[in-house]
Enzyme design. Structure first.
Site, PDB file in Angstrom:
ATOM      1  N   SER A 168       8.275  -4.125   8.775  1.00 14.86           N
ATOM      2  CA  SER A 168       7.663  -3.789   7.489  1.00 14.86           C
ATOM      3  C   SER A 168       8.626  -3.865   6.314  1.00 14.86           C
ATOM      4  O   SER A 168       8.210  -3.645   5.174  1.00 14.86           O
ATOM      5  CB  SER A 168       7.053  -2.389   7.565  1.00 14.86           C
ATOM      6  OG  SER A 168       8.037  -1.418   7.852  1.00 14.86           O
ATOM      7  N   LYS A 181       3.984   6.656   4.446  1.00  6.16           N
ATOM      8  CA  LYS A 181       4.851   5.920   3.527  1.00  6.16           C
ATOM      9  C   LYS A 181       4.488   6.218   2.074  1.00  6.16           C
ATOM     10  O   LYS A 181       5.370   6.433   1.219  1.00  6.16           O
ATOM     11  CB  LYS A 181       4.748   4.422   3.807  1.00  6.16           C
ATOM     12  CG  LYS A 181       5.318   3.993   5.153  1.00  6.16           C
ATOM     13  CD  LYS A 181       5.103   2.506   5.387  1.00  6.16           C
ATOM     14  CE  LYS A 181       5.694   2.055   6.722  1.00  6.16           C
ATOM     15  NZ  LYS A 181       5.475   0.614   6.988  1.00  6.16           N
TER      16      LYS A 181
END
Length: 791
Positions: free
Chosen positions: A680, A723
């Site tokens: 990611s 996140k």
């Protein structure tokens, strides 16, 4: 034959529980009134002769003529000693047996007219045979009982009359008084010898049985076996006499009653009955007795049929959950669904929920609230670090100190068959040579199998289908796939700033005030104080550190109140700086991205989300790339992909070719002690490289995540909520996400999304357009990016 020889009138001395025979010498203690008067009436006591007769009932203190047997023995007083005012010690020698004809007087002592039997030995083969049999049997008896005061030599003597042999034997044999009187009253010598032979044979037979019993239980004995052998002998004797008791004690009877009341299933009842029967035959001091007793105690204490009544009030359940926890809507919704279905279908099996989230978000405490809402008992099993399969399934009874596993132990403590059971830290189970506990949990957590769960210790099925299992974990990565497949996973992300504020106001501050003995008016904590603590003294997914900081404030206020300096205290911002010290967390995004080559990414960890600053630098070299920060293989490959994508599009981005040939590029991920991996960060590394080589800075209020491909596409990633919440905690105002992650935005509370701009990128060009201070669309064609930025 015996015939009547003479008639005498004699004073009668009554004896309790004793019979005097001719030729025998007997000590007697005289203390009854009539007997003392008898002695005092005698002239020459040392040569006086009295009639000695046994009582029928030894409990009669003042015997009448009807209380005495009709046969007795004349006795000569050999010694009479006075012992105090009311007691005589007398020694009597038996002389001749007699029959009482009638009693002449009863007061002041008994006196009767008696017939004395004259003994005559006629030559009779039957008498001779009986004498031989009596003598031989008596010799055998003496050999079996060496402690008898007669020996074989005494029996071999030629008695002047056969009756003397009878008198010698009966004087020393421990036979009942009734049997001795029966012989004394025998009218003929033949009958006297016959009855004596029967008594001696009976004694010999009893001794033989005793020896047989001894032979059955004999062996090498030690101290621990001594009591066991003695009890075994006692039982064998009782069995031989038909007097074996049917009750082994109150304790076993009580245990049996408890087993009957325990409502055991058929299979368990058979095992318990068999084990209880075996327990009755084990000596109480034996180690095996303790093992069997403990096993049955577990059977009796298990809640085989005990169910607590569920509370089906859905509104009450919702109220309880809302009062105990702020947020956590997914879990609350699932519990209400379970209650609703169970209310409509009585036999629904309990679901197996797995709450996955970072530490401190309330996974374990949620179990307490669920139990309270359902009205069930609560049990918590800590599985962190458990590495032995026996901790789950129990030990087999063959091992010393064996016990059931944690599941059965918790059910016993709960005293209920349907508690709420928290399996805490299920992701931290491990295994070694002793077995794999996660494999043992497969049966426990499978609704199709756990109704017949068999613990190794109990060794009989126990129904776990009514238990509401709730597992907790920080991550699913370490949970084996078969075990994870048996659980319904519910993700719990970290809390937003707004949620933390409400949790602190509704739960943490009141709790800490109570624990520190403070009242609400004694410690005032305003909203701006709570917000300052959340933003500058904690940065976490949960609220544990927030609770610790609140506790720090309460302690210092409590000290001032206890010293009498203040009666109440309202905490100000200046007080907070003094109590908690300097800020622990400061906004650092803007300062870190002040120069080109630094981009802010978003990462997921087991403790929630976090911000990740990626730094890129170049120096003269040969076009090599260095990667530091303890990166995994996937992240290293993402860095190579990002560099290749930048190099392939260098001309379009206005990047000179020499940057890839005459310079080395160094990409670093700070916090080098922490291992990092995953795809990611590809988007963030690409942005940092473009910023470095183009000279355009990345915006300080932008964070991003996503996987980059060589074609320039942005692929979706996981952990979006964690996140995003981490980015918000760090002061980020714009968040760039993959386009296919747009659906994950619904998991983020609406109030948390306020003030933050979300950009969904399909290609890497979309990322650069929103991440760089000067977007590529503003670059003038044919002009360097740096010049455009300067302009």
């Amino acid at each position: 034959m015996s015939s009547v020889a003479a008639v005498h009138s004699l004073p009668i001395l009554a004896l309790r529980n004793a019979v005097l025979f001719p030729g025998a010498v007997m000590p007697v203690v005289i203390g009854r009134g009539k007997s003392i008067k008898l002695l005092e009436s005698l002239g020459d006591r040392r040569s006086a002769v009295v009639g000695v007769v046994a009582q029928k009932d030894k409990g009669v203190d003042n015997p009448k003529p009807g209380d005495l047997h009709w046969a007795g023995c004349t006795g000569q007083l050999l010694k009479v000693l006075r012992n105090g005012a009311e007691t005589y010690h007398v020694v009597i020698r038996g002389m001749e047996r007699f029959k009482v004809l009638r009693f002449d007087q009863e007061e002041p002592y008994l006196q009767a007219e008696v017939e004395v039997f004259a003994e005559r030995a006629d030559a009779d083969p039957q008498i001779t045979a009986l004498v031989h049999n009596v003598r031989d049997t008596a010799v055998e008896l003496v050999g079996m009982v060496p402690e008898l005061p007669i020996n074989a030599a005494d029996l071999q003597e030629n008695f002047e009359h056969p009756s003397r042999l009878v008198y010698l034997l009966l004087t020393h044999l421990g036979v009942p008084v009734e049997d001795k009187i029966d012989v004394l009253q025998a009218p003929t010598l033949h009958e006297m010898l016959t009855k004596t032979l029967q008594l001696v044979i009976q004694q010999v037979e009893i001794l033989r049985i005793s020896q047989r019993i001894n032979s059955e239980v004999k062996g090498d004995l030690n101290k621990s076996q001594r009591e066991y052998v003695l009890r075994k002998q006692l039982k064998a004797i009782q069995k031989e006499l038909g007097e074996l008791e049917g009750n082994d004690g109150d304790e076993l009877a009580e245990l049996e009653e408890r087993l009957l009341k325990a409502n055991l299933p058929e299979d368990a009842q058979k095992i318990a009955t068999k084990e209880l029967k075996r327990l009755r035959n084990i000596q109480a001091g034996s180690p095996e007795y303790t093992v069997a007793r403990t096993y049955l105690e577990w059977f009796a204490d298990m809640p085989w049929g005990v169910l607590t009544e569920d509370n089906w009030d859905l509104e009450n359940a919702q109220k309880v959950l809302d009062s105990k926890h702020y947020g956590l809507d997914k879990v609350k919704k699932r519990i209400i669904e379970y209650l609703a279905v169970s209310k409509l279908k009585n036999n629904m099996r309990g679901p197996v929920l797995c709450l996955v989230g970072p530490p401190g978000v309330g996974k374990t405490s949620l179990g307490h609230s669920i139990a309270e809402a359902l009205g069930r008992k609560f049990q918590r099993l800590s599985l962190g670090g458990v590495r032995d399969e026996a901790e789950i399934r129990g030990h087999r009874r063959t091992y010393i100190g064996a016990l059931p596993g944690k599941i059965i132990m918790s059910l016993k403590k709960a005293e209920s068959k349907n508690p709420v059971m928290i399996l805490d830290e299920v992701d931290k189970l491990t295994h070694d040579w002793r077995g794999d506990p996660t494999a043992a949990l497969l049966e426990v957590l499978d609704p199709e199998q756990n109704h017949t769960f068999t613990d190794h210790y109990l060794d009989t099925p126990f129904d776990l289908s009514k238990v509401l299992f709730i597992a907790t974990a920080n991550t699913t990565d370490t949970i084996p796939a078969p075990l994870l497949d048996r659980m319904e996973v519910i993700e719990l992300a970290g809390y937003t700033h707004e949620e933390k504020f409400h949790i602190a106001r509704q739960h943490l501050i009141p709790k800490q005030l109570r624990e520190h003995g403070l009242k609400a008016e004694q410690c005032g904590i305003a909203d701006d104080i709570v917000n300052r603590v959340i933003s500058h003294y904690t940065r976490e997914a949960g609220v544990r550190n927030l609770e610790r900081r609140v506790a720090d404030v309460c302690r210092q206020v409590a000290v001032q109140v206890a010293k009498g300096k203040v009666t109440d205290k309202t905490v100000t911002l200046e007080d907070l700086d003094e109590m908690l010290g300097n800020f622990i967390f400061e906004p650092e995004v803007a300062t870190r991205t002040e120069q080109p080559g630094v981009a802010t990414g978003m990462a997921w960890t087991r403790t929630g989300g976090d911000l990740l600053f990626i730094e890129a630098s170049k120096m003269p070299g040969k076009g090599k790339m260095r990667l530091t920060g303890q990166l995994g293989d996937v992240m290293k490959e993402s860095a190579q992909i990002a560099l290749s994508l930048v190099e392939a599009n260098a001309e379009r981005f206005g990047i000179e070719r020499k940057n890839f040939e005459d310079f080395d590029i160094h990409v670093h991920f700070p916090a080098g002690a922490v291992p990092k991996d995953g795809p990611s960060a590809g988007v963030t590394m690409f942005t940092a490289l473009v910023s470095l080589l183009s000279g355009v800075r990345v915006r300080g209020d932008v964070a991003m995540t996503g996987e980059a491909t060589l074609r320039g596409l942005v692929l979706p990633v996981g952990g979006i909520k964690d996140k995003v919440l981490a980015a918000m905690r760090g002061g980020i105002k714009k968040i760039i996400l993959p386009e296919k992650n747009k659906k994950d935005l619904r998991d983020i509370p609406a109030e948390a999304r306020e003030g933050v701009e979300f950009v969904f990128a399909h290609r890497m060009d979309d990322v650069l357009e929103h991440a760089l201070e000067v977007p590529p669309s503003a670059w003038e064609k044919g002009q360097s990016v740096a010049a455009t930025a300067a302009a």
